[in-house]
Design a protein around this motif. Structure first.
Motif, PDB file in Angstrom:
ATOM      1  N   GLN A  34      -2.966   6.210  -7.048  1.00 21.18           N
ATOM      2  CA  GLN A  34      -3.064   6.008  -5.459  1.00 21.18           C
ATOM      3  C   GLN A  34      -1.843   6.116  -4.472  1.00 21.18           C
ATOM      4  OE1 GLN A  34      -5.172   2.175  -5.254  1.00 21.18           O
ATOM      5  NE2 GLN A  34      -7.401   3.309  -5.661  1.00 21.18           N
ATOM      6  N   ALA A  35      -1.017   5.438  -5.079  1.00 24.24           N
ATOM      7  CA  ALA A  35       0.392   5.479  -4.336  1.00 24.24           C
ATOM      8  C   ALA A  35       0.870   6.927  -4.640  1.00 24.24           C
ATOM      9  CB  ALA A  35       1.321   4.304  -5.141  1.00 24.24           C
ATOM     10  N   ALA A  36       0.975   7.458  -5.783  1.00 27.08           N
ATOM     11  CA  ALA A  36       1.632   8.759  -5.808  1.00 27.08           C
ATOM     12  C   ALA A  36       0.761   9.837  -5.013  1.00 27.08           C
ATOM     13  CB  ALA A  36       1.517   9.338  -7.292  1.00 27.08           C
ATOM     14  N   LEU A  37      -0.542   9.725  -4.741  1.00 24.52           N
ATOM     15  CA  LEU A  37      -1.224  10.344  -3.770  1.00 24.52           C
ATOM     16  C   LEU A  37      -0.890  10.263  -2.289  1.00 24.52           C
ATOM     17  CD1 LEU A  37      -3.464  12.346  -2.934  1.00 24.52           C
ATOM     18  CD2 LEU A  37      -5.036  10.337  -2.939  1.00 24.52           C
ATOM     19  N   GLU A  38      -0.638   8.848  -1.940  1.00 22.42           N
ATOM     20  CA  GLU A  38      -0.199   8.784  -0.432  1.00 22.42           C
ATOM     21  C   GLU A  38       1.351   9.307  -0.328  1.00 22.42           C
ATOM     22  OE1 GLU A  38       0.087   7.455   3.251  1.00 22.42           O
ATOM     23  OE2 GLU A  38      -1.574   7.192   1.816  1.00 22.42           O
ATOM     24  N   ALA A  39       2.450   9.094  -1.400  1.00 22.25           N
ATOM     25  CA  ALA A  39       3.598   9.512  -1.217  1.00 22.25           C
ATOM     26  C   ALA A  39       3.625  10.961  -1.131  1.00 22.25           C
ATOM     27  CB  ALA A  39       4.306   8.988  -2.495  1.00 22.25           C
ATOM     28  N   GLU A  62      11.101   8.323   5.445  1.00 23.39           N
ATOM     29  CA  GLU A  62      11.365   7.005   6.011  1.00 23.39           C
ATOM     30  C   GLU A  62      10.305   5.792   5.893  1.00 23.39           C
ATOM     31  OE1 GLU A  62      11.924   7.951  10.211  1.00 23.39           O
ATOM     32  OE2 GLU A  62      13.582   9.015  10.050  1.00 23.39           O
ATOM     33  N   LEU A  63      10.429   4.896   4.967  1.00 24.99           N
ATOM     34  CA  LEU A  63       9.549   3.879   4.761  1.00 24.99           C
ATOM     35  C   LEU A  63       9.846   2.701   5.367  1.00 24.99           C
ATOM     36  CD1 LEU A  63       9.268   4.993   1.003  1.00 24.99           C
ATOM     37  CD2 LEU A  63       7.664   5.682   2.787  1.00 24.99           C
ATOM     38  N   GLY A  64       9.376   2.559   6.657  1.00 23.50           N
ATOM     39  CA  GLY A  64       9.693   1.281   7.267  1.00 23.50           C
ATOM     40  C   GLY A  64       8.876   0.120   7.061  1.00 23.50           C
ATOM     41  N   ALA A  65       9.189  -0.986   7.315  1.00 22.54           N
ATOM     42  CA  ALA A  65       8.339  -2.197   6.836  1.00 22.54           C
ATOM     43  C   ALA A  65       7.309  -2.326   7.653  1.00 22.54           C
ATOM     44  CB  ALA A  65       9.390  -3.396   6.510  1.00 22.54           C
ATOM     45  N   HIS A  66       7.193  -1.707   8.764  1.00 25.29           N
ATOM     46  CA  HIS A  66       6.081  -1.813   9.866  1.00 25.29           C
ATOM     47  C   HIS A  66       5.296  -0.594  10.038  1.00 25.29           C
ATOM     48  CE1 HIS A  66       8.594  -0.262  13.093  1.00 25.29           C
ATOM     49  NE2 HIS A  66       9.685  -0.932  12.520  1.00 25.29           N
ATOM     50  N   ALA A  67       4.408  -0.663  10.903  1.00 23.51           N
ATOM     51  CA  ALA A  67       3.429   0.469  11.232  1.00 23.51           C
ATOM     52  C   ALA A  67       3.772   1.232  12.288  1.00 23.51           C
ATOM     53  CB  ALA A  67       2.104   0.225  11.350  1.00 23.51           C
ATOM     54  N   GLY A  68       5.029   1.067  12.843  1.00 23.12           N
ATOM     55  CA  GLY A  68       5.876   1.880  14.329  1.00 23.12           C
ATOM     56  C   GLY A  68       4.943   1.353  15.416  1.00 23.12           C
ATOM     57  N   VAL A  90       4.013   1.319   4.755  1.00 20.24           N
ATOM     58  CA  VAL A  90       3.165  -0.131   4.510  1.00 20.24           C
ATOM     59  C   VAL A  90       2.115   0.105   3.192  1.00 20.24           C
ATOM     60  CG1 VAL A  90       1.444  -1.449   5.389  1.00 20.24           C
ATOM     61  CG2 VAL A  90       3.179  -0.848   6.899  1.00 20.24           C
ATOM     62  N   MET A  91       1.764   1.222   3.259  1.00 11.55           N
ATOM     63  CA  MET A  91       0.591   1.440   2.022  1.00 11.55           C
ATOM     64  C   MET A  91       1.342   1.470   0.783  1.00 11.55           C
ATOM     65  SD  MET A  91      -2.210   3.931   3.586  1.00 11.55           S
ATOM     66  CE  MET A  91      -3.394   3.775   2.124  1.00 11.55           C
ATOM     67  N   LEU A  92       2.440   2.251   0.813  1.00 13.69           N
ATOM     68  CA  LEU A  92       3.203   2.161  -0.668  1.00 13.69           C
ATOM     69  C   LEU A  92       3.771   0.928  -0.986  1.00 13.69           C
ATOM     70  CD1 LEU A  92       5.117   5.796  -0.123  1.00 13.69           C
ATOM     71  CD2 LEU A  92       3.336   5.336  -1.630  1.00 13.69           C
ATOM     72  N   ARG A  93       4.418   0.128  -0.062  1.00 13.05           N
ATOM     73  CA  ARG A  93       4.701  -1.070  -0.481  1.00 13.05           C
ATOM     74  C   ARG A  93       3.724  -2.097  -1.164  1.00 13.05           C
ATOM     75  NH1 ARG A  93       9.818  -1.550   0.979  1.00 13.05           N
ATOM     76  NH2 ARG A  93      10.706  -0.059   2.875  1.00 13.05           N
ATOM     77  N   SER A  94       2.457  -1.614  -0.523  1.00 11.16           N
ATOM     78  CA  SER A  94       1.370  -2.630  -1.093  1.00 11.16           C
ATOM     79  C   SER A  94       0.969  -2.476  -2.318  1.00 11.16           C
ATOM     80  CB  SER A  94       0.234  -2.647   0.050  1.00 11.16           C
ATOM     81  OG  SER A  94      -0.220  -1.386   0.057  1.00 11.16           O
ATOM     82  N   ALA A 106       2.700  -0.244  -4.811  1.00 10.66           N
ATOM     83  CA  ALA A 106       3.743  -0.128  -5.597  1.00 10.66           C
ATOM     84  C   ALA A 106       4.672  -1.511  -5.753  1.00 10.66           C
ATOM     85  CB  ALA A 106       4.955   0.757  -5.364  1.00 10.66           C
ATOM     86  N   ASP A 107       5.199  -1.912  -6.935  1.00 10.51           N
ATOM     87  CA  ASP A 107       5.928  -3.194  -7.070  1.00 10.51           C
ATOM     88  C   ASP A 107       7.339  -3.098  -6.399  1.00 10.51           C
ATOM     89  OD1 ASP A 107       4.019  -4.878  -8.116  1.00 10.51           O
ATOM     90  OD2 ASP A 107       4.142  -3.392  -9.956  1.00 10.51           O
ATOM     91  N   ARG A 108       7.813  -1.811  -6.467  1.00  6.85           N
ATOM     92  CA  ARG A 108       9.202  -1.528  -5.793  1.00  6.85           C
ATOM     93  C   ARG A 108       9.304  -0.107  -5.465  1.00  6.85           C
ATOM     94  NH1 ARG A 108      11.631  -3.960  -9.633  1.00  6.85           N
ATOM     95  NH2 ARG A 108      12.341  -2.437 -10.945  1.00  6.85           N
ATOM     96  N   LEU A 109       9.852   0.401  -4.350  1.00 11.94           N
ATOM     97  CA  LEU A 109      10.149   1.431  -3.920  1.00 11.94           C
ATOM     98  C   LEU A 109      11.783   1.868  -4.066  1.00 11.94           C
ATOM     99  CD1 LEU A 109       8.009   1.692  -0.925  1.00 11.94           C
ATOM    100  CD2 LEU A 109       7.347   2.650  -3.073  1.00 11.94           C
ATOM    101  N   GLN A 110      12.237   3.153  -4.079  1.00 10.84           N
ATOM    102  CA  GLN A 110      13.480   3.441  -4.138  1.00 10.84           C
ATOM    103  C   GLN A 110      13.653   4.743  -3.864  1.00 10.84           C
ATOM    104  OE1 GLN A 110      15.758   2.499  -7.852  1.00 10.84           O
ATOM    105  NE2 GLN A 110      17.576   3.363  -6.874  1.00 10.84           N
ATOM    106  N   SER A 111      14.510   5.284  -3.151  1.00 10.42           N
ATOM    107  CA  SER A 111      14.602   6.743  -2.692  1.00 10.42           C
ATOM    108  C   SER A 111      16.224   7.023  -2.791  1.00 10.42           C
ATOM    109  CB  SER A 111      14.014   6.953  -1.375  1.00 10.42           C
ATOM    110  OG  SER A 111      14.867   6.250  -0.209  1.00 10.42           O
ATOM    111  N   GLY A 112      16.701   8.348  -3.092  1.00 11.06           N
ATOM    112  CA  GLY A 112      17.964   8.736  -2.927  1.00 11.06           C
ATOM    113  C   GLY A 112      18.001  10.290  -3.163  1.00 11.06           C
TER     114      GLY A 112
END
Length: 559
Positions: free
Chosen positions: A458-463, A499-505, A533-537, A539-545
């Motif tokens: 589900q997380a991979a689909l959303e991402a 951009e993965l903000g902690a809020h929904a804009g 918001v969905m990805l943070r709910s 996945a247990d941890r997110l990281q980008s680079g």
């Protein structure tokens, strides 16, 4: 204290009812009454030591309610050696059994990859299936003269009482469901004239001390090898029992605790070494007592400590231990039926807790075929060499060895880290579907937990949808890596980081008060925030680079 004492007495009664295995070995060895009583006393003491260590925990026990009983795998072999050498012949068997258990317990922490929950589930399930035939035979009294109506009534009263109290009884009734079933079975046994053995009980002494036999060490090496193999299979049974208790104790159970399993095997080994010098039949974890813990919903280790103390006390009271061995066979058969049902369902739950691909399906299916084949066709064992018939003729052993061997074989060619690239894409939907397929396929190949694989997909689909939605990004590939504790999914793409903000804009109402250009920008920002918001709910941890000219988004899941 009254509740604790009642639960401990139920476990004592259940464990001592299985002293029938010791009596069976004594009959095979044609031992006299005094020698048989000494063997029973020594076996109970060995059970008490193992049960105490299991419940005490630390490095020498699992720290859980694992009650021990005489090892049924060694009944025939022990009886044959007792016939030839007396109780002194059992000393070396107990020592070999204990040393194998200690060695296996030390190696278990390094065997995590070849002992996943699916292997434990196969062993537990086949153990339950192997109980079906003897349980039905005991509860129906099936023999040359057909069925025994009295035994059927006794078994029905015992099993019906256990089920009724477990389902419809109040909390106190559920705690004593097995004891209630035993009493109901004994009452019906008395009414139908099935209670025997009072003369033997009256002639037994009130108090007795163990009499250590003179050890005999000149035993054939082939027999000792068979004992070692059977002892290894006993440790697989201990492995399954500890996993079941751990799963019952922990609502958020994820995987077997190798520390607990290692301690459980050490407790079994030390108890057998102590019992060996007394001439005991080696002991193993009791699945019937696990079924009792399931009935009562009580798994406190304090119950095990008190049970061990009572077993040690009863070992010096021959009349008490003998009285419990006089429980009619039909009553034991009814308890075996419940234990079989519980073990079968518990094994299925362990198997179903992991995602499966074709490797897992064949490993499980073939292990069941081989294990059940030996159970359903016992004549197969007669074609094996004499020294291996004890091993080949046991379905639990064959299923356990097959599961371990096939799991190790099918792991060949399965990488713990893999990658898939998306070279040409005609539309956004194609790579997104490939992303989901990749996660689900690899989750099955890795035998990851089903709930974690579902969340990761589900997380991979959303991402993937967020990456493809715009901003000059294009999905280029996906990477996955797994060990028993971590599952990581990396999505590789062109363009800037997502951009993965902690809020929904912006709030939806705010979008009504701005012009069209600002509206589109605000809408994109809001949708990006929602993805975050969905990805943070999920996945247990997110990281980008950025790495190697591509941007990555890593989704980490605790396993």
């Amino acid at each position: 204290m009254p509740t604790l004492a009642g639960l401990a007495l139920q476990h004592v009664a259940t464990a001592l009812a299985l002293i029938a295995y010791v009596l069976a070995a004594a009959r095979i060895g044609q031992l006299d009454a005094a020698t048989t009583q000494a063997m029973v006393t020594a076996s109970i003491l060995g059970m008490a030591v193992s049960t105490f260590l299991q419940s005490w925990g630390g490095r020498l026990g699992s720290g859980m309610l694992v009650i021990h009983m005489p090892d049924p795998l060694l009944v025939v072999l022990s009886g044959m050696l007792a016939a030839q050498y007396g109780l002194g012949g059992l000393v070396l068997i107990g020592l070999v059994n204990g040393l194998v258990a200690l060695g296996t317990g030390s190696l278990v922490p390094y065997l995590r990859t070849i002992l996943p929950p699916t292997v434990a589930g196969i062993i537990v399930c086949v153990a339950g299936l192997s109980l079906v035939e003897p349980a039905l035979r005991h509860v129906t009294g099936l023999g040359e003269n057909g069925l025994d109506t009295a035994d059927i009534l006794i078994g029905a009263a015992t099993l019906g009482t256990i089920i009724g109290l477990s389902i419809w009884g109040n909390q106190r009734a559920k705690l004593s469901a097995l004891l209630g079933g035993l009493l109901a079975g004994l009452i019906v046994s008395a009414l139908t004239g099935k209670l025997h053995g009072w003369d033997a009980l009256a002639s037994a002494p009130l108090f007795g001390l163990p009499h250590p036999p003179m050890p005999v060490f000149n035993i054939d090496a082939g027999i000792l090898l068979a004992v070692a193999v059977l002892s290894l299979m006993t440790q697989l049974d201990v492995f399954g029992c500890v996993v079941l208790l751990h799963k019952m104790n922990e609502s958020d159970w994820r995987r077997p605790s190798m520390r607990m399993i290692s301690g459980g095997m050490r407790a079994c080994g030390l108890g057998n070494i102590v019992g060996a010098f007394l001439g005991a039949l080696p002991n193993a974890a009791s699945s019937a007592n696990i079924a009792l813990a399931h009935i009562s919903r009580s798994t406190s280790r304090w119950i095990g400590l008190l049970t061990a103390a009572l077993l040690a006390l009863i070992a010096f009271l021959p009349q008490a231990s003998l009285a419990l061995t006089l429980i009619p066979t039909a009553v034991i058969g009814a308890i075996e039926i419940y234990a079989a049902a519980y073990l079968i369902v518990s094994g299925i739950e362990l198997i179903a807790s992991r995602a499966l691909d074709s490797r897992g399906i064949f490993m499980i299916g073939l292990s069941f075929v081989l294990g059940m084949g030996v159970i359903l066709m016992p004549e197969l064992a007669t074609h094996a060499p004499e020294s291996l018939r004890f091993v080949v003729g046991n379905g639990i052993i064959i299923a356990g060895v097959s599961a371990i061997a096939l799991n190790s074989l099918f792991r060949l060619g399965t990488s713990r880290q893999t990658e898939q690239t998306f070279e040409s894409v005609d539309g956004a939907a194609a790579p997104i579907q490939q992303v989901v397929d990749f996660v689900e396929t690899q989750g099955g190949a890795w035998s990851a937990r089903r709930d974690v694989v579902r969340r990761a997909a589900q997380a991979a689909l959303e991402a993937a949808e967020a990456i493809q939605s715009g901003g000059g990004r294009r999905l280029r590939g996906i990477r996955g890596s797994f060990d028993e504790y971590n599952l990581d999914i990396e999505l590789l793409h062109d363009g800037p980081e997502l951009e993965l903000g902690a809020h929904a804009g912006h709030a939806p109402a705010d979008l009504l008060d701005i012009d069209d250009t600002a509206f589109q920008h605000a809408l994109d920002q809001t949708l990006s925030g929602l993805s975050g918001v969905m990805l943070r709910s999920l996945a247990d941890r997110l990281q980008s680079g950025q790495r190697d000219g591509l941007t990555y988004l890593r989704l980490h899941f605790d396993h």
